[in-house]
Each structure stands twice: as C-alpha cells, then as structure tokens.
Design a protein around this motif. Structure first.
Motif, PDB file in Angstrom:
ATOM      1  N   TYR B  33      43.996  34.892  38.727  1.00 50.81           N
ATOM      2  CA  TYR B  33      42.764  35.322  39.378  1.00 50.81           C
ATOM      3  C   TYR B  33      42.821  34.984  40.872  1.00 50.81           C
ATOM      4  O   TYR B  33      43.357  33.950  41.271  1.00 50.81           O
ATOM      5  N   TYR B  35      40.016  34.492  44.028  1.00 53.07           N
ATOM      6  CA  TYR B  35      38.621  34.378  44.431  1.00 53.07           C
ATOM      7  C   TYR B  35      38.573  34.115  45.926  1.00 53.07           C
ATOM      8  O   TYR B  35      39.530  33.616  46.519  1.00 53.07           O
ATOM      9  N   PHE B  45      34.659  36.721  43.112  1.00 60.26           N
ATOM     10  CA  PHE B  45      35.800  37.273  42.388  1.00 60.26           C
ATOM     11  C   PHE B  45      36.421  38.422  43.178  1.00 60.26           C
ATOM     12  O   PHE B  45      35.714  39.293  43.708  1.00 60.26           O
ATOM     13  N   TYR B  48      41.917  40.272  39.107  1.00 63.63           N
ATOM     14  CA  TYR B  48      42.370  39.554  37.922  1.00 63.63           C
ATOM     15  C   TYR B  48      43.549  40.287  37.311  1.00 63.63           C
ATOM     16  O   TYR B  48      43.490  41.510  37.127  1.00 63.63           O
ATOM     17  N   ASP B  56      42.240  44.089  37.043  1.00 63.66           N
ATOM     18  CA  ASP B  56      40.833  44.343  37.319  1.00 63.66           C
ATOM     19  C   ASP B  56      40.617  44.140  38.814  1.00 63.66           C
ATOM     20  O   ASP B  56      40.578  43.006  39.273  1.00 63.66           O
ATOM     21  N   SER B  58      37.992  45.150  40.526  1.00 62.28           N
ATOM     22  CA  SER B  58      36.604  45.481  40.822  1.00 62.28           C
ATOM     23  C   SER B  58      35.982  44.622  41.918  1.00 62.28           C
ATOM     24  O   SER B  58      34.970  45.008  42.504  1.00 62.28           O
ATOM     25  N   LEU B  91      41.126  31.374  47.007  1.00 57.66           N
ATOM     26  CA  LEU B  91      41.527  30.536  45.890  1.00 57.66           C
ATOM     27  C   LEU B  91      42.214  31.377  44.815  1.00 57.66           C
ATOM     28  O   LEU B  91      41.762  32.461  44.482  1.00 57.66           O
ATOM     29  N   GLY B  98      43.471  35.552  29.466  1.00 60.07           N
ATOM     30  CA  GLY B  98      42.231  35.853  30.153  1.00 60.07           C
ATOM     31  C   GLY B  98      41.115  36.318  29.257  1.00 60.07           C
ATOM     32  O   GLY B  98      39.961  36.162  29.574  1.00 60.07           O
ATOM     33  N   GLY B  99      41.464  36.911  28.104  1.00 59.04           N
ATOM     34  CA  GLY B  99      40.452  37.596  27.326  1.00 59.04           C
ATOM     35  C   GLY B  99      39.476  36.679  26.622  1.00 59.04           C
ATOM     36  O   GLY B  99      38.308  36.966  26.551  1.00 59.04           O
ATOM     37  N   GLN B 105      40.361  27.979  33.495  1.00 57.89           N
ATOM     38  CA  GLN B 105      41.021  28.403  34.712  1.00 57.89           C
ATOM     39  C   GLN B 105      41.398  27.175  35.529  1.00 57.89           C
ATOM     40  O   GLN B 105      40.575  26.305  35.767  1.00 57.89           O
ATOM     41  N   PHE B 107      42.642  25.951  39.138  1.00 58.73           N
ATOM     42  CA  PHE B 107      42.634  26.458  40.503  1.00 58.73           C
ATOM     43  C   PHE B 107      43.694  25.784  41.363  1.00 58.73           C
ATOM     44  O   PHE B 107      43.998  24.604  41.201  1.00 58.73           O
TER      45      PHE B 107
END
Lengths: 112, 116
Positions: B33, B35, B45, B48, B56, B58, B91, B98-99, B105, B107
C-alpha cells in the motif's frame, strides 16, 4: 465524504490520567477497526484492533470500546505515561477491501 | 526480520521535476500500500497492490502519480511534474494478504517530500 471521523484533534493529559480518543464511522460494511500509534519520524504501528462482534477489547493499559449501533469506537489509555505521547489514528476496513480508511489523527501529550 | 524500508528518507525537489520513491516490503508480504500524510493530517490512501491482481488506483490524486510493483516485491511511486501541494510524507505499508480484514499492515518510516 469522510468515512471515519476522529476527535479530538489534540489531547493533553496528566501522567496517570485516562486518555480517551473517539472515532465514528459511516460505512456499515466495515468489519475491522484498528488503532495505530505513530511517533515523530516513524511510520504508524498497529496498537490494538477490534472486530464488531465484541464490545470491548483490552490489551494492557489500552482498551477499545465499540458501539455497533452508534457506529462509534474509542480508545482508552489508562494510567497514561509520557512515553504514550504520540499521534493516534483510528482506521476501518471492509471485508475484501485492500485499503483502510483512516481518521485524521489525535496528537496526545502526556505531561509528567 | 527486516521491516518495510523506504528510500530516500528525505527528498527535496524543485517544482516541475519528477521524483521516484522506493518501497521494499517485508519478504513474503503479497499486499503493498501507498499512503500520503500531509502535515497534521491523516493518512490518505493512494494505491494498493495485491499479488498479480490489477492494482487499486482509486486514491491517486491525478495522472501525475503512478506506481509500479516489480516482481511482486519492490514498489516505486513516481510523481511527475511535482507541485508544491505534493509536499508530504509518503508512507508505504505491506501485509501478508490484502483481502482479509485482519491482515495487519506494517508501515515503513516514510519518505518526506518537499517541493520548493
């Protein structure tokens, strides 16, 4: 549209006191609610997390209280210590969603 | 074992330049991920990756932002034609998968980007 609202933005507590941080969410599909602790210059680290099938989870001095009907959850830090001074983030995650949605964070200062 | 690492730790660039930020996830973690954390703000976000699935994207704020993950491991976030509003801490996090909701998570320490 902010899906996770966190308050307060900042909090000052005396050593030994109770720190309380609140979060409210909108998406009823969320089923995992973690809290992260972040020290300056570091990435967030998972502190404690809860699923909505329980109303409370305690780990040491840290407790999550969860109110599913009100769509709210809170972090309580008992016997707060200066070493707890950090930024705390609540988050929420839906099943099969990769990303977590984070609150804006609360900066906690514990005065000695 | 080693945690998530990010490089550089700090990056100062001039407006209009392109930058690349690197993330090395924890070995064996299939989810990654990105961020963005602006001063005094929460985590926003961006993108991903999960295994070989389509990422993803988005959360990417504009087409100046892109990310790749090569070989299912290292990821690079690229910001083209940087703007001052891109200044933030970026980050990276990884998780075993992930699901599922309860995949923690982890970092990295972040890359602080300053656009002058």
């Amino acid at each position: 549209q902010q899906q996770v609202k966190q308050s307060p933005q900042s909090l000052i507590v005396q050593k030994g006191g109770i720190s309380i941080i609140n979060c409210a969410y909108e998406n009823t599909a969320f089923d995992y609610f973690p809290w992260y602790q972040q020290f300056p210059g570091k990435g967030p680290a998972l502190l404690i997390a809860i699923r909505p099938d329980v109303s409370e989870k305690k780990e040491g001095r840290f407790t999550i209280s969860f109110n599913k009907s009100a769509k709210q959850f809170s972090l309580h830090i008992m016997d707060s210590q200066p070493g707890d001074s950090a930024t705390y983030f609540c988050a929420a995650k839906a099943p099969n969603a990769g990303k977590s949605t984070f609150g804006d964070g609360t900066t906690l200062t514990v005065k000695p | 074992g080693a945690g998530v690492s990010q490089s550089p730790s700090n990056k100062v660039t001039e407006k209009g330049k392109d930058v690349e930020l690197r993330c090395d996830p924890i070995s064996g973690h299939t989810a990654l991920y990105w961020y963005r954390q602006s001063l005094g703000q929460g985590l926003e976000f961006l993108i991903y990756f999960q295994g070989n699935s389509a990422p993803d994207k988005s959360g990417l704020p504009s087409d100046r932002f892109s990310a790749e993950r090569t070989g299912g491991s290292v990821s690079t976030l690229t910001i083209q034609r940087t703007q001052q509003e891109d200044s933030a801490v970026y980050l990276c996090a990884s998780s075993l998968a992930g699901g599922g909701s309860a995949n923690e998570q982890y970092f990295g320490p972040g890359t602080r980007l300053t656009v002058t």
